[in-house]
Write an enzyme that holds these catalytic residues in place. Structure first.
Site, PDB file in Angstrom:
ATOM      1  N   TYR A  49       0.843  -1.206   0.000  1.00 50.90           N
ATOM      2  CA  TYR A  49       0.000   0.000   0.000  1.00 50.90           C
ATOM      3  C   TYR A  49       0.873   1.250   0.000  1.00 50.90           C
ATOM      4  CZ  TYR A  49      -3.361   3.456   1.700  1.00 50.90           C
ATOM      5  OH  TYR A  49      -4.142   4.573   1.853  1.00 50.90           O
ATOM      6  N   LYS A  53       1.056   4.156  -2.933  1.00 54.73           N
ATOM      7  CA  LYS A  53       0.776   5.564  -2.652  1.00 54.73           C
ATOM      8  C   LYS A  53       1.963   6.447  -3.016  1.00 54.73           C
ATOM      9  CE  LYS A  53      -3.347   6.081  -0.833  1.00 54.73           C
ATOM     10  NZ  LYS A  53      -4.306   7.037  -1.388  1.00 54.73           N
ATOM     11  N   PRO A  76      -2.192  14.199   4.495  1.00 57.82           N
ATOM     12  CA  PRO A  76      -2.806  14.647   5.741  1.00 57.82           C
ATOM     13  C   PRO A  76      -2.309  13.813   6.921  1.00 57.82           C
ATOM     14  CG  PRO A  76      -4.387  13.436   4.425  1.00 57.82           C
ATOM     15  CD  PRO A  76      -3.130  13.562   3.610  1.00 57.82           C
ATOM     16  N   THR A  77      -2.459  14.337   8.084  1.00 56.04           N
ATOM     17  CA  THR A  77      -2.089  13.608   9.285  1.00 56.04           C
ATOM     18  C   THR A  77      -3.007  12.404   9.453  1.00 56.04           C
ATOM     19  OG1 THR A  77      -1.568  13.944  11.612  1.00 56.04           O
ATOM     20  CG2 THR A  77      -3.555  15.008  10.800  1.00 56.04           C
ATOM     21  N   ASN A  78      -2.890  11.679  10.525  1.00 58.85           N
ATOM     22  CA  ASN A  78      -3.719  10.486  10.759  1.00 58.85           C
ATOM     23  C   ASN A  78      -5.200  10.877  10.782  1.00 58.85           C
ATOM     24  OD1 ASN A  78      -1.663   8.332  11.364  1.00 58.85           O
ATOM     25  ND2 ASN A  78      -1.024   9.935  12.771  1.00 58.85           N
ATOM     26  N   HIS A  92      -7.226   1.378  14.418  1.00 59.62           N
ATOM     27  CA  HIS A  92      -6.500   2.633  14.439  1.00 59.62           C
ATOM     28  C   HIS A  92      -6.606   3.272  15.826  1.00 59.62           C
ATOM     29  CE1 HIS A  92      -7.372   2.519   9.904  1.00 59.62           C
ATOM     30  NE2 HIS A  92      -6.172   2.036  10.141  1.00 59.62           N
ATOM     31  N   LYS A 100     -12.565   1.418  23.339  1.00 60.79           N
ATOM     32  CA  LYS A 100     -12.158   1.059  24.702  1.00 60.79           C
ATOM     33  C   LYS A 100     -12.930   1.866  25.746  1.00 60.79           C
ATOM     34  CE  LYS A 100      -8.001  -0.205  25.812  1.00 60.79           C
ATOM     35  NZ  LYS A 100      -6.573  -0.446  25.999  1.00 60.79           N
ATOM     36  N   TRP A 114      -2.791   1.796  26.622  1.00 57.88           N
ATOM     37  CA  TRP A 114      -1.469   1.195  26.456  1.00 57.88           C
ATOM     38  C   TRP A 114      -0.446   2.249  26.055  1.00 57.88           C
ATOM     39  CZ3 TRP A 114      -3.934  -2.730  22.636  1.00 57.88           C
ATOM     40  CH2 TRP A 114      -4.741  -3.617  23.343  1.00 57.88           C
ATOM     41  N   ARG A 121       1.512  12.478  18.331  1.00 57.52           N
ATOM     42  CA  ARG A 121       0.793  12.200  17.084  1.00 57.52           C
ATOM     43  C   ARG A 121      -0.214  13.307  16.844  1.00 57.52           C
ATOM     44  NH1 ARG A 121      -1.047   5.980  16.619  1.00 57.52           N
ATOM     45  NH2 ARG A 121       0.812   5.291  15.560  1.00 57.52           N
TER      46      ARG A 121
END
Length: 130
Positions: A49, A53, A76-78, A92, A100, A114, A121
């Site tokens: 992938y 890209k 773009p960011t996440n 993700h 959660k 975790w 980020r």
């Protein structure tokens, strides 16, 4: 057919392709920017992938150099949002955390997050990006 080829054939004035943050090299220095895109192999979990890209970026440059097309790409960011992977084990980050929190609230149990908390980020909601 290839989207960029169709844009060229139909004389589209501008085309913006959306890449992914997983395309950056696995071993890199931070902060990262788009000039570092091709400075090493991506993480093995996204190998195919990521390279696909990356080739969009290469094709954008080639269409510009060969034909003067105004094709570009953004990284773009996440991104997170509806229809994302909310799986707690391998989803993700943001959707996994949302799941959660939901599960902890439903069961009345403690929320366990975790990691060390040290990584930095950035995230953007999909509908804000659109």
């Amino acid at each position: 057919d290839n989207v960029l080829q169709c844009c060229f054939e139909y004389k589209v004035q501008k085309c913006v392709s959306c890449l992914s943050t997983c395309i950056f090299p696995n071993e890199t220095s931070y902060p990262i920017d788009e000039t570092m895109l091709h400075n090493g192999p991506p993480h093995t979990s996204n190998y195919g992938y990521s390279y696909a890209k990356r080739m969009v970026d290469v094709m954008n440059r080639a269409y510009h150099e060969q034909h003067g097309c105004h094709f570009t790409s953004v990284v773009p960011t996440n991104i997170y949002g509806p229809h994302d992977n909310f799986n707690v084990q391998d989803g993700h980050v943001i959707p996994g955390l949302i799941h959660k929190v939901y599960k902890a609230k439903q069961s009345g149990s403690q929320l366990e997050c975790w990691g060390s908390g040290a990584p930095l980020r950035q995230f953007v909601f999909s509908q804000d990006l659109a």
